[in-house]
Scaffold this motif. Sequence first.
Motif: not given
Length: 477
Positions: A169, A173-174, A176-177, A188-191, A200, A211-212
């Motif tokens: 995850a 996210s890295q 994607s950013i 973009i958010m990783a949870t 969160d 959301v990832i």
Amino acid sequence: MATARTANPAPMAGLNKPANGQLRGQTKTGGQQSELLSNVQHPSAHKRTSIPQSSGGIKFGDDWKKCLELPPKDTRVKTSDVTSTKGNEFEDYCLKRELLMGIFEMGWEKPSPVQEESIPIALSGRDILARAKNGTGKSGAYLIPLLERIDLKKDHIQAMVMVPTRELALQMSQISIQLSKHLGGVKIMATTGGTNLRDDIMRLDETVHVVIATPGRILDLIKKGVAKVDKTQMMVMDEADKLLSQDFVVLMENIISFMPKDRQILLYSATFPISVQKFMSKHMQKPYEINLMEELTLKGITQYYAYVTERQKVHCLNTLFSRLQINQSIIFCNSTQRVELLAKKITQLGYSCFYIHAKMMQEYRNRVFHDFRNGLCRNLVCTDLFTRGIDIQAVNVVINFDFPKNAETYLHRIGRSGRFGHLGLAINLITSDDRYNLKNIEDQLVTDIKPIPSSIDKSLYVAEFHSVDAEDGEEKA
């Protein structure tokens, strides 16, 4: 309990076990370990671009590609897993210029076969069932169309990427950013589990477009009414065979029940067990099927076994360290206890070593993953936690200190080397108890795992970079 520092690697004199998984041995002067890790090309080493987040400064008619700060060109040999393309270009898909800028600054020059098959279909809104090998560009195959379809005028969650592990995850996210850095405001958010739930909740109080997530955490946020997915039009399932295993399948069914009926599902996996077929027939509408897996094992990965007793394993590992030219290695054990014991032994031998497993605190797992990816240590000992989708380009050697029980695990383990069609080496330490597993895995994967020779040809696993001499302009290997 002593904790090894991460900023300034220091020799480890005793056997005190640091809680953060970062054991450091005294670097040996002989063999491969004496080479500096600074020679290894790491994704994070690329310079940040000076182009602003928005491309508003680039006017119509400008040659926008001249403004890009591209990473060093990768001239290593690549296998047909990523080179057998139709000859398409990323510009052929009518993507936003700002997204193309992010793609090229990632060092992605042309689409790989799975990207050629996936991107135009995903952009059309159709469901996809894709079978492709690890390390052949699957993340780009779904992240590029996902980011292209984000509408910045809408302030709700528009897409979810589901993955089975926290490390994957964070990695997604890295990426994607980085891909979206010129798009001008994609949030973009990783949870994942193991992190602060309150953080969160506060983050979701603001605008989030993508959301990832790992299944347990996002389902918790959905049920609390914090993560609203009733308007989410796209869901990606990466490593779908694991997401639809007994560990996660009930959670995935729950998550989908909160989504709209007309959502798009993109499903990617290297293996397709029965669970995937059941999910497809229940939740997907005439999915476009992509199969780039005529053969299972990765091209470019040379596989050997060494027949040893249990007591000989550490000695054999020490011999491999002294004779192989390792950029970075991942060493697999079958239990968390053996991971920590082996990491201690490697440190005693004088080699720097990290370890990672599921029973460690999340903050330590994150630090180990981040530091290993950035090249602060050459060797990582781990459990199968680390087999899913983790993409570290510098890893060219995988060692199965403990041989896996099944073909699927073996395939995912050795797939940590030879990323994106590059060369890699897989070495298996085999005891008498592993003989039948070895034969079964060879038969199931239709592959040949050969006895290890006394000398291994470096051209099988060491990348040859080509550089241009600054004075005479001649290309040299």
